[in-house]
Design a protein around this motif. Structure first.
Motif, PDB file in Angstrom:
ATOM      1  N   UNK A  54       0.854  -1.142  -0.031  1.00 34.77           N
ATOM      2  CA  UNK A  54       0.072  -0.013   0.009  1.00 34.77           C
ATOM      3  C   UNK A  54       1.079   1.213  -0.058  1.00 34.77           C
ATOM      4  N   UNK A  55       1.964   1.065   0.673  1.00 36.56           N
ATOM      5  CA  UNK A  55       2.823   2.264   0.877  1.00 36.56           C
ATOM      6  C   UNK A  55       3.363   2.803  -0.865  1.00 36.56           C
ATOM      7  N   UNK A  56       3.428   1.775  -1.449  1.00 34.50           N
ATOM      8  CA  UNK A  56       3.921   2.087  -3.045  1.00 34.50           C
ATOM      9  C   UNK A  56       3.072   2.541  -3.612  1.00 34.50           C
ATOM     10  N   UNK A  57       1.619   2.901  -3.236  1.00 28.79           N
ATOM     11  CA  UNK A  57       0.459   3.132  -4.079  1.00 28.79           C
ATOM     12  C   UNK A  57       0.664   4.961  -3.955  1.00 28.79           C
ATOM     13  N   UNK A  58       0.795   5.467  -5.296  1.00 32.27           N
ATOM     14  CA  UNK A  58       0.963   6.812  -5.331  1.00 32.27           C
ATOM     15  C   UNK A  58      -0.497   7.645  -4.743  1.00 32.27           C
ATOM     16  N   UNK A  59      -1.609   6.900  -4.925  1.00 34.42           N
ATOM     17  CA  UNK A  59      -2.787   7.480  -4.488  1.00 34.42           C
ATOM     18  C   UNK A  59      -2.796   7.555  -2.945  1.00 34.42           C
ATOM     19  N   UNK A  60      -2.036   6.975  -2.344  1.00 34.16           N
ATOM     20  CA  UNK A  60      -1.818   7.026  -0.887  1.00 34.16           C
ATOM     21  C   UNK A  60      -0.465   7.774  -0.376  1.00 34.16           C
ATOM     22  N   UNK A  61       0.456   7.495  -1.075  1.00 37.83           N
ATOM     23  CA  UNK A  61       1.647   8.113  -0.732  1.00 37.83           C
ATOM     24  C   UNK A  61       1.670   9.550  -0.961  1.00 37.83           C
ATOM     25  N   UNK A  62       1.013  10.348  -1.813  1.00 34.27           N
ATOM     26  CA  UNK A  62       0.985  11.425  -2.295  1.00 34.27           C
ATOM     27  C   UNK A  62      -0.357  12.447  -1.623  1.00 34.27           C
TER      28      UNK A  62
ATOM     29  N   UNK B 157      -2.229  13.753   2.139  1.00 32.12           N
ATOM     30  CA  UNK B 157      -1.890  13.658   3.661  1.00 32.12           C
ATOM     31  C   UNK B 157      -2.986  12.806   4.250  1.00 32.12           C
ATOM     32  N   UNK B 158      -3.975  12.745   3.567  1.00 25.95           N
ATOM     33  CA  UNK B 158      -4.793  11.641   4.406  1.00 25.95           C
ATOM     34  C   UNK B 158      -4.474  10.340   4.015  1.00 25.95           C
TER      35      UNK B 158
ATOM     36  N   UNK C  76      -3.355   7.398   6.779  1.00 32.11           N
ATOM     37  CA  UNK C  76      -4.192   6.171   6.776  1.00 32.11           C
ATOM     38  C   UNK C  76      -2.707   5.131   6.967  1.00 32.11           C
ATOM     39  N   UNK C  77      -1.780   5.114   6.157  1.00 32.43           N
ATOM     40  CA  UNK C  77      -0.595   4.200   6.320  1.00 32.43           C
ATOM     41  C   UNK C  77       0.089   4.229   7.700  1.00 32.43           C
ATOM     42  N   UNK C  78       0.017   5.393   8.002  1.00 29.70           N
ATOM     43  CA  UNK C  78       0.953   5.423   9.551  1.00 29.70           C
ATOM     44  C   UNK C  78      -0.028   4.731  10.357  1.00 29.70           C
TER      45      UNK C  78
END
Length: 335
Positions: free
Chosen positions: A265-273, A275-276, A280-282
């Motif tokens: 999931x951390x590699x997904x740009x939609x999540x990485x870039x 703030x929300x 969520x990843x944290x």
């Protein structure tokens, strides 16, 4: 963590074929600093990691040693012993690692060569050779569980044939839709589409293994259900995070590797870039601790705080459950 009498501990089933090295034991015993905790299988009180430290403690004349407990079966304990001895301390010899790979293949036949290689510190190719020489039918499991917790078929012929049927019936489907429904990657779906267009056989000759099994898989009722209720027609309600229908291929028989899924999931740009997304990843990363780490936290909760901590844990669990329901419902409405 707890201090345990040395006499209560058992030394057996070491991954080191030649046992401990006396010179390493003497070096540890001569050190002035306290010995790091060893890892012990709680059910049998057998040392998993820390044979040299245990010998050093005895040489020092100590009566107890710091212990971290591991809860699990013997096979899981051996895997942990190999993993720890490969990644820190005195490394295992190559012969030890190869022998360990044999045992792990026997106890976890569904694990992929790459996953076994990560634990034992040898190459996936070497693991594959060991599997061929020690297992009568290396392909009997039909699929393998990778490092990310996903199950991947050994033979992708069934998925290719199913993808061909889907594309023939509905050429407008996206490669991602076809891949999700057939249990193959979008790139494989692209290859199937090109072969269908060019009039070539959908399954390359070198990929064929068991035609009868392939035919049975395509014609099975489960395959039909996957087609009609998956991504082919109206968008189906997605599964929650970590569910094999959303992040894996086919059906998953074993629990997912949470840390590997969060890494994906951390590699997904939609999540990485966003703030929300990063927030969520944290939050998800907080839940990737290993079982023994959770056990240590539980054993160190002060008694006077246990009721408050337990109540908060229940409330947070309720919040996560509501979160899972809401995100799947929202996505289904969008679809």
């Amino acid at each position: 963590m707890a201090d345990v009498p040395l006499d209560a501990l058992r030394v057996a089933d070491s991954p080191r074929l030649l046992g401990e090295r006396p010179e390493h034991v003497e070096m540890l015993a001569a050190a002035q600093s306290p010995l790091p905790p060893i890892v012990v299988h709680r059910a049998t009180m057998t040392v998993i990691d820390g044979y040299h430290r245990l010998r050093a403690a005895r040489l020092r004349g100590e009566s107890t040693i710091a212990v971290r407990f591991f809860d699990g079966d013997r096979a899981e304990a051996f895997v942990l012993a190999v993993r720890l001895n490969v990644t820190h301390g005195l490394p295992l010899a190559l012969a030890d690692r190869k022998r360990a790979a044999e045992r792990i293949i026997a106890s976890h036949p569904q694990w992929s060569d790459r996953r076994v290689a990560t634990v034992t510190g040898i190459s996936p190719g070497t693991v594959g050779e060991i599997r061929k020489s020690t297992v009568r039918d290396p392909d009997a499991t039909g699929g393998r569980i990778g490092q990310d917790g996903r199950v991947r078929p050994l033979d992708g012929s069934a998925g290719r044939l199913l993808a061909g049927e889907l594309l023939a019936a509905n050429p407008g489907l996206s490669l991602r839709q076809v891949g999700r429904a057939a249990g193959i990657s979008p790139e494989t779906a692209r290859d199937v589409r090109n072969r269908l267009r060019d009039g070539l056989e959908l399954v390359p000759q070198q990929r064929r293994r068991k035609p009868a099994a392939v035919a049975a898989a395509v014609s099975s009722p489960g395959a039909a259900v996957a087609v009609t209720s998956g991504a082919v027609g109206r968008r189906a309600k997605p599964a929650g995070p970590g569910h094999p229908q959303r992040y894996g291929r086919g059906r998953q028989e074993a629990g997912p590797d949470h840390a590997a899924l969060v890494t994906r999931l951390k590699a997904d740009p939609a999540l990485r870039f966003s703030e929300t997304g990063r927030h969520l990843l944290r939050l998800l990363a907080l839940h990737t601790l290993r079982k023994e780490e959770w056990d240590e936290i539980i054993s160190n909760v002060p008694p006077h705080c246990s009721d408050i901590v337990a109540d908060l844990a229940r409330q947070f669990a309720d919040l996560w459950s509501e979160f899972a329901v809401r995100i799947t419902d929202d996505v289904a409405q969008i679809g």
